[in-house]
Design an enzyme around this catalytic site. Structure first.
Site: not given
Ligand code: AMP
Length: 206
Positions: A13, A88, A122, A153, A164
């Site tokens: 994404k 989400r 990654r 990360r 996740r």
């Molecule tokens: P990402 O970089 O999109 O993989 O997000 C990393 C982490 O941030 C996720 O595993 C969640 O813990 C948190 N996070 C990101 N976006 C959301 C969201 N829309 N709702 C809740 N937690 C989020």
């Protein structure tokens, strides 16, 4: 245009959103990036979000929705937005419909068995924030674009990835049905070359 990218962690994404947002002239808004920056700056949102992110769980809706609402009220969102990683949960989707409803939702579809390798391999550049995969790097520690130091990360470790993916299937996947019901869903096969996925996304938006 107001656009959402849906898909599991590791679907690509963020990578695709960078190119598509530049193409459409709308800001790329990644809630994951916003949380990581809040954590780095030790803001109240960052302090609250950190424990959930480190555990691979979703940050509570109230915190996430408030952060996105503020971001979408900024001037650069007047022409639209490309949201990556939000909504989400169904509660977040309902809140977004109230704040500024999307025109289209692109679901980037990648089978689970491909995601673990994508995520554990990654690497992120601490300097330019670029994202890379170790299979395409000569040196796992050096950014091929700016020479910055690459890091993994915390939540890209196998034990956190399981949590996740579970959160994705239980809390986020229902959004596919939500947006299908609204006639806004377009599905793209994300299990291919970057350029092919990019072209497929643009084609589905035409
Ligand atoms: P990402 O970089 O999109 O993989 O997000 C990393 C982490 O941030 C996720 O595993 C969640 O813990 C948190 N996070 C990101 N976006 C959301 C969201 N829309 N709702 C809740 N937690 C989020």
């Amino acid at each position: 245009m107001k656009l959402i990218f849906l898909g599991p962690p590791g679907a690509g994404k963020g990578t695709q959103a960078a190119g598509v947002s530049a193409h459409l002239g709308v800001p790329h808004i990644s809630t994951g990036d916003m949380f990581r920056s809040a954590i780095q700056n030790q803001t109240p949102t960052g302090l609250e979000a950190k424990r959930y992110i480190d555990a691979g769980e979703l940050v509570p809706d109230s915190v996430t929705i408030a952060m996105v609402k503020e971001r979408l009220s900024m001037d650069d969102c007047k022409p639209g937005y490309l949201l990556d990683g939000f909504p989400r949960t169904v509660e977040q989707a309902i809140a977004l419909d109230d704040i500024s409803a999307p025109d289209a939702v692109v679901d980037i579809d990648v089978p689970d068995e491909r995601l673990m390798g994508r995520l554990t391999g990654r690497r992120i550049c601490g300097k330019c924030q670029g994202t890379f995969h170790i299979s395409k790097l000569d040196d796992e520690k050096v950014c091929p674009v700016c020479g910055g130091e690459l890091y993994q990360r915390n939540d890209d470790k196998p034990e956190t990835i399981d949590t996740r993916l579970k959160a994705y299937h239980e809390q986020t996947e229902p959004l596919i049905g939500y947006y299908k019901g609204l006639g806004k869903l377009r599905t793209v096969n994300g299990d291919g070359q970057l350029e092919d996925v990019f072209k497929a996304i643009l084609a589905t938006l035409e």
